[in-house]
Design an enzyme around this catalytic site. Structure first.
Site, PDB file in Angstrom:
ATOM      1  N   GLU A 147       1.190  -1.117  -0.001  1.00  0.00           N
ATOM      2  CA  GLU A 147       0.034  -0.006   0.199  1.00  0.00           C
ATOM      3  C   GLU A 147       0.776   1.227   0.410  1.00  0.00           C
ATOM      4  OE1 GLU A 147      -0.862  -0.101   5.091  1.00  0.00           O
ATOM      5  OE2 GLU A 147      -1.626   0.786   3.721  1.00  0.00           O
ATOM      6  N   ILE A 149       3.053  -9.637   1.869  1.00  0.00           N
ATOM      7  CA  ILE A 149       2.562 -11.170   2.878  1.00  0.00           C
ATOM      8  C   ILE A 149       0.738 -10.906   3.175  1.00  0.00           C
ATOM      9  CG2 ILE A 149       5.102 -11.883   3.355  1.00  0.00           C
ATOM     10  CD1 ILE A 149       3.825 -11.162   6.642  1.00  0.00           C
ATOM     11  N   ASP A 150       0.537  -9.296   4.057  1.00  0.00           N
ATOM     12  CA  ASP A 150      -0.820  -8.859   4.721  1.00  0.00           C
ATOM     13  C   ASP A 150      -1.634 -10.292   3.780  1.00  0.00           C
ATOM     14  OD1 ASP A 150       1.223  -8.383   6.509  1.00  0.00           O
ATOM     15  OD2 ASP A 150       0.604  -6.351   6.526  1.00  0.00           O
ATOM     16  N   ARG A 158      -1.929 -27.729  27.575  1.00  0.00           N
ATOM     17  CA  ARG A 158      -1.725 -25.599  28.176  1.00  0.00           C
ATOM     18  C   ARG A 158      -3.023 -25.076  26.582  1.00  0.00           C
ATOM     19  NH1 ARG A 158       4.175 -25.954  27.819  1.00  0.00           N
ATOM     20  NH2 ARG A 158       4.774 -25.635  30.685  1.00  0.00           N
ATOM     21  N   MET A 193       1.235 -11.935  12.210  1.00  0.00           N
ATOM     22  CA  MET A 193       1.390 -10.708  11.146  1.00  0.00           C
ATOM     23  C   MET A 193       0.057 -10.599  10.675  1.00  0.00           C
ATOM     24  SD  MET A 193       4.623  -9.642   9.590  1.00  0.00           S
ATOM     25  CE  MET A 193       6.042  -9.222  10.702  1.00  0.00           C
ATOM     26  N   GLY A 194      -0.170  -9.223  10.439  1.00  0.00           N
ATOM     27  CA  GLY A 194      -1.185  -9.091   9.652  1.00  0.00           C
ATOM     28  C   GLY A 194      -1.788  -7.128  10.259  1.00  0.00           C
ATOM     29  N   ARG A 195      -1.333  -6.242  10.108  1.00  0.00           N
ATOM     30  CA  ARG A 195      -1.722  -5.018  10.636  1.00  0.00           C
ATOM     31  C   ARG A 195      -3.384  -5.008  10.700  1.00  0.00           C
ATOM     32  NH1 ARG A 195       3.081  -1.247   9.538  1.00  0.00           N
ATOM     33  NH2 ARG A 195       2.560  -1.832   7.311  1.00  0.00           N
TER      34      ARG A 195
HETATM   35  O1  F6P Z   1       3.371  -4.444   6.139  1.00  0.00           O
HETATM   36  C1  F6P Z   1       3.645  -6.114   5.939  1.00  0.00           C
HETATM   37  C2  F6P Z   1       4.170  -6.649   7.803  1.00  0.00           C
HETATM   38  O2  F6P Z   1       4.655  -7.335   7.797  1.00  0.00           O
HETATM   39  C3  F6P Z   1       3.003  -6.371   8.347  1.00  0.00           C
HETATM   40  O3  F6P Z   1       1.875  -7.342   9.012  1.00  0.00           O
HETATM   41  C4  F6P Z   1       3.979  -6.199   9.718  1.00  0.00           C
HETATM   42  O4  F6P Z   1       3.458  -5.223  10.733  1.00  0.00           O
HETATM   43  C5  F6P Z   1       5.082  -5.501   9.529  1.00  0.00           C
HETATM   44  O5  F6P Z   1       5.074  -5.756   8.188  1.00  0.00           O
HETATM   45  C6  F6P Z   1       5.593  -5.666   9.870  1.00  0.00           C
HETATM   46  O6  F6P Z   1       7.527  -4.477   9.148  1.00  0.00           O
HETATM   47  P1  F6P Z   1       8.683  -4.278  10.100  1.00  0.00           P
HETATM   48  O7  F6P Z   1       8.563  -4.215  11.221  1.00  0.00           O
HETATM   49  O8  F6P Z   1       9.752  -4.826   9.463  1.00  0.00           O
HETATM   50  O9  F6P Z   1       8.466  -3.070   9.815  1.00  0.00           O
END
Ligand code: F6P
Length: 340
Positions: free
Chosen positions: A102, A125-126, A161, A168-170
């Site tokens: 993006e 990857i997201d 447990r 990941m996945g912002r």
């Molecule tokens: O945009 C991809 C991503 O993998 C997100 O899911 C994650 O928040 C971010 O990159 C983390 O990237 P970095 O630690 O390299 O800044």
């Protein structure tokens, strides 16, 4: 004709297959390629080298990007934008292929509006870029996360447990949802759907009643706790993003407090981004790179290559960066069927 290629933003399995495809396709058409290093930073600081068939030999199976990457935003400071403009000319670039998510493609879209000849290749990857069914890197990340969930299953069961797996996945829960379903997770938490703690506890309780004394909870880093994102730090990067992280830890703590079950957390982090790409991502990267050179050849600037069904098409960069592709609630509803 001289094409520049750059990779920006977080790295991603499949970048090297794209670079290789761009260089080899361009070479087959008598075009020259310049490898711009560290994303837009390479144009701001004029760090670029010629790429030929030999320089991309033996890279298809390698993770990361041979060009390096950064999260530089040339629009942040007018001096940087001016430097980019001057260097673009000095390097004799007829067009640039920008490979990114993006942010990187957002810059590409703005540059196109400002008169620069750019085409885009979607990467993350997201999998949250609009206009393409899927981005390369996503399949690799999902497979890595699924394998981790498989492994956590056996240790969770042995110790009775609860295992919380943070992936990941912002802004979008694609990795969590796909790896969670494929890995047989008992609950999946994503940024798009607000879940209350009592629902998580309900799932664990339901499993205990069924005689299952272990549970696997997959959580996307951008999932909210009590309506808020959990941050590592508040500092913003050049595109205004905070650093997320900690939701897994917080969730594990609350689960243990509320259930008395020993709970552990595994944060997969950058393991999901490192290493070589799956065959699917190498193939998609290769197809994207090949078609990106065709867009340049046809003078279709301001466009991005995209996957639609089985076809590679092109769409305006502006469409791709206009809004994020988040998880369809219907897809989440399907996942819920398998919770507990
Ligand atoms: O945009 C991809 C991503 O993998 C997100 O899911 C994650 O928040 C971010 O990159 C983390 O990237 P970095 O630690 O390299 O800044």
């Amino acid at each position: 004709m001289k094409i520049g290629i750059l990779t920006g933003g977080g790295d991603c399995p499949g970048l090297n297959p794209v670079i290789r495809a761009v260089v080899r396709t361009a070479d087959s058409r008598g075009m020259e390629v310049l490898g711009i290093q560290y994303g837009w930073k390479g144009l701001v600081e004029k760090i670029a080298d010629k790429l030929d068939v030999r320089s991309v030999s033996g890279i298809i199976h390698r993770g990361g990007t041979i060009l390096g990457t950064s999260r530089t935003n040339p629009y942040k400071d007018p001096k940087n934008f001016e430097a980019l403009r001057v260097n673009w000319k000095a390097l004799g670039l007829d067009a640039v292929v920008a490979v990114g998510g993006e942010d990187t493609l957002g810059v590409a879209a703005k540059l196109y509006k400002d008169g620069f000849k750019v085409v885009g290749v979607p990467k993350t990857i997201d999998n949250d870029l609009s206009g393409t069914d899927v981005t390369f890197g996503f399949d690799t990340a999902v497979n890595i996360a699924m394998e981790a969930i498989d492994r956590l299953h056996t240790t969770a069961e042995s110790h009775r447990r609860i295992m919380v797996v943070e992936v990941m996945g912002r802004h979008a829960g694609w990795i969590a949802l796909n790896s969670g379903i494929a890995g047989g997770a008992d609950m999946i938490l994503i940024p798009e759907v607000s879940i209350k703690m009592k629902e998580v506890l309900g799932v664990i309780k339901k499993r205990v009643e069924r005689g299952k004394q272990f549970s696997i909870i997959v959580v996307a880093e951008g999932a909210k706790f009590d309506g808020n994102e959990v941050l590592v730090e508040k500092k913003l990067d050049e595109f205004g993003h905070v650093r997320l992280g900690g939701i897994g830890e917080l969730l594990a703590k609350k689960i243990e407090e509320n259930t008395g079950y020993e709970t552990r957390v595994a944060v997969l982090g950058h393991i999901q981004r490192g290493g070589s790409a799956t065959a699917f991502d190498r193939m998609l990267g290769t197809r994207f790179g090949y078609h990106a050179v065709h867009l340049v050849e046809q003078g279709k600037f301001g466009q991005m290559v995209a996957l639609k069904g089985n076809d590679i098409v092109d769409i305006p960069l502006q469409t791709a960066v206009g809004s994020l592709k988040t998880v369809d609630p219907k897809f989440y509803q399907m996942a819920e069927t398998f919770f507990g």
